[in-house]
Design an enzyme around this catalytic site. Structure first.
Site, PDB file in Angstrom:
ATOM      1  CG  ASP A 171      -1.894   1.002   1.246  1.00  7.95           C
ATOM      2  OD1 ASP A 171      -2.871   1.109   0.380  1.00  7.95           O
ATOM      3  OD2 ASP A 171      -1.775   1.951   2.120  1.00  7.95           O
ATOM      4  CD  GLU A 206      18.324 -13.815   2.690  1.00  9.18           C
ATOM      5  OE1 GLU A 206      17.737 -13.600   3.872  1.00  9.18           O
ATOM      6  OE2 GLU A 206      19.149 -12.755   2.287  1.00  9.18           O
TER       7      GLU A 206
HETATM    8  C1  GLC Z   1      -4.044   3.276  -0.360  1.00  9.43           C
HETATM    9  C2  GLC Z   1      -5.235   2.508  -0.340  1.00  9.43           C
HETATM   10  C3  GLC Z   1      -6.361   3.166   0.103  1.00  9.43           C
HETATM   11  C4  GLC Z   1      -6.174   3.852   1.469  1.00  9.43           C
HETATM   12  C5  GLC Z   1      -4.810   4.367   1.621  1.00  9.43           C
HETATM   13  C6  GLC Z   1      -4.188   4.700   2.811  1.00  9.43           C
HETATM   14  O1  GLC Z   1      -4.180   4.246  -1.258  1.00  9.43           O
HETATM   15  O2  GLC Z   1      -5.615   1.765  -1.598  1.00  9.43           O
HETATM   16  O3  GLC Z   1      -7.710   2.483   0.093  1.00  9.43           O
HETATM   17  O4  GLC Z   1      -6.997   4.591   1.772  1.00  9.43           O
HETATM   18  O5  GLC Z   1      -3.780   3.683   0.837  1.00  9.43           O
HETATM   19  O6  GLC Z   1      -3.919   3.394   3.385  1.00  9.43           O
END
Ligand code: GLC
Length: 579
Positions: free
Chosen positions: A208, A260
């Protein structure tokens, strides 16, 4: 036989856990619900699923605010339910990816609570970005950075003695404090998290918000943004965090760990896919993907392109050329849980206008929508994307042709973007409405299992479904050869059987004879020629593509009504080689 890893041309299906299927009748999607619906995914023909975060969380950003990276939120099940899901998926040859959130945790994470209880300068605060404020009493935020979800990126805390205290940095909402990756605790915690889930059988992670993980050490003020920049786009212009290079050291470290792990566990082939929006910058995208960083990185530009030949081509060709030249794989997607659904996007009255090209998936336009047109174009768009080399990520519900739910009442909205912008931006709730599985309104169109909970009816779904949702359900579509679902199933089969994964992407010349056809996008993969007609008029194949194409293999618009000598309006066709 190709020695490519499984993920190189895989179809991965994104499961938004809260909205996929509710196995215990409480109105919230869960892991048992997913397990009970794996047959649908098997019939669709996907290689893997990616689960949005299902870790314990206060759910203030629906799981992207993680309070414990090593567990399962009780609303979604427990580790045993997770293990069952992985085992059942594996039985159907479906791999399971999770979602890791490295930039921030929840303000309920024990580390953040400890930081609040500890004094400025303490090791507990060193895991986050705590800074003194500016102004005579520290009453002003430490810098001018703006949050992705609106407002300042800083929130002031009250110290343990009750006095107004330091400020902490949150790129997203105040409930998502950013972690400081220069702190060894942070590095170590994520290393053990990855291993913990690999040991449970997970095949990889979607990672993310990687573009904001790095930060310039002094956290300097960001320069002014271009005039007219939308509120939700201001953060993207901050050069002191967006694409800041220090994070790459950590991605390299993760890759070493994974390499690894694979070496120590023969037969395991793991994958990471990074979420970095890099509008018009294939060179930047390339920095995230490759043999020493992420295995894949989403090519998002195509998802956000207006429905025009020039924008479709310019969002495919340069990124494909740049990544392919570097030996890096391509990773396409047309939908996700942060983006207005394609059927609605392509159906907007401004869908063919350059002015609709925000290049930011959080900035929507309010143009009126024609769902019939949008559905035709969405069918064409996925038929195009499925023909491209590389992997393809689908978002749950796109295989049903679900539109964005635009008329959710303010009282039902839950996205922090809606609240942080005081409703100026509607946010992402409209693509996260629980899926319809049947036409039975009493079970939230099959979303909630009626059998669990004995006599008690299932609770209302956590987000209301539109009254006409049943018409989009799996049950309503599965035996209809003209449905979006039937098209997705046959498209994924055709992708497997007709396309050579190693065939390069080529752009044949239309030739002078064809004349100028600004509505046609034509590309070739090996023996398959892919033609998209983005215009409103049907075009006769023989006139526009002499000597280019042969037998009609596949057509994105309604089956059964197709004249193979025509590429209909807003349609994508696959053709065999010229006879
Ligand atoms: C990313 C995710 C989104 C979230 C953001 C914060 O963009 O896809 O849904 O709100 O990160 O984690």
């Amino acid at each position: 036989m190709s020695a490519a890893p499984w993920w190189r041309d895989a179809v991965v299906y994104q499961v938004y856990v809260r909205s996929f299927a509710d196995g215990d009748g409480d109105g919230i999607g869960d892991l048992a619900g997913i397990t009970s619906r794996l047959d649908h995914l098997e019939a669709l023909g996907v290689d893997a699923i990616w689960l949005t975060p299902c870790y314990p969380s206060p759910q203030l950003d629906h799981g992207y605010d993680v309070a414990d990276y090593f567990g399962i939120d009780p609303a979604y099940g427990d580790l045993a339910a997770f293990d069952r899901l992985v085992a059942e998926a594996r039985r159907r040859s479906i791999r399971v990816l999770m979602d890791v959130v490295p930039n921030h945790c929840s303000s309920e994470h024990p580390w953040f609570r400890a930081a609040l209880a500890s004094p400025p300068g303490s090791p507990e605060r060193a895991r986050f970005f705590f800074r003194d404020g500016r102004g005579s009493d520290g009453e002003l935020p430490p810098n001018n950075w703006r949050s992705v979800f609106g407002g300042s990126t800083w929130t002031r805390v009250t110290e343990a003695d009750g006095s107004p205290g330091q400020w902490y940095l949150h790129t997203f909402s105040p409930w998502q404090p950013d972690l400081d990756w220069s702190c060894p605790d942070v590095v170590a915690m994520f290393r053990s998290m990855l291993t913990f889930w690999f040991d449970r059988g997970v095949d990889g992670f979607r990672v993310d918000a990687v573009a904001v993980v790095g930060k310039a050490a002094e956290l300097p003020d960001a320069p002014p943004v271009p005039e007219g920049t939308a509120e939700n786009d201001v953060w993207a212009h901050n050069p002191y965090t967006v694409f800041w290079p220090t994070a790459h050291d950590h991605w390299r470290d993760w890759r070493r760990l994974i390499d690894e792990y694979e070496a120590a566990h023969p037969g395991r082939e793991l994958v990471t896919v990074s979420e970095a929006y890099t509008p018009d910058r294939p060179d930047l995208l390339l920095q995230y993907v490759g043999p020493d960083q992420f295995h894949q990185s989403f090519c998002f530009d195509l998802m956000l392109a207006p429905w025009r030949v020039d924008t479709l081509r310019v969002t495919i060709e340069p990124v494909a050329a740049t990544l392919t030249a570097a030996g890096a794989p391509l990773t396409w997607t047309l939908n996700n849980h942060d983006t207005q659904r394609g059927v609605t996007r392509y159906g907007r009255a401004d869908a063919t206008e350059m002015s609709s090209w925000t290049k930011n998936n959080l900035v929507y336009t309010g143009a009126p929508v024609d769902l019939e047109v949008g559905t035709r174009r969405a069918r064409a768009a996925i038929t195009l994307a499925a023909a491209l080399p590389g992997s393809l990520y689908l978002f749950q519900g796109e295989e049903l042709g679900l539109p964005e739910v635009l008329d959710l009442p303010a009282s039902a909205r839950q996205d922090p973007i809606f609240f942080r912008t005081e409703g100026r931006e509607t946010g992402r709730d409209g693509c996260r409405v629980p899926l319809p599985w049947s036409t039975d309104a009493a079970t939230s169109f099959g979303f909630s299992s009626a059998s669990v909970g004995a006599d008690a009816p299932a609770a209302a779904p956590w987000m209301p479904q539109p009254d006409d949702w049943g018409a989009y359900s799996v049950a309503a579509q599965q035996d209809d050869p003209g449905s979006v679902l039937s098209m997705y199933r046959s498209l994924l089969r055709a992708r497997r059987s007709l396309l050579d994964p190693d065939a390069p992407l080529e752009w044949p010349e239309l030739g002078a004879h064809a004349g100028p056809h600004p509505e046609l996008l034509v590309l070739r993969r090996g023996t398959v020629t892919v033609v998209v007609n983005v215009g409103a008029v049907d075009l006769a194949v023989a006139e526009v593509l002499p000597a280019l194409v042969g037998e009609s293999l596949l057509v994105s618009s309604l089956a059964g009504h197709h004249d193979p000598t025509v590429v209909p309006a807003d349609t994508c066709c696959w053709f065999g080689p010229p006879r």
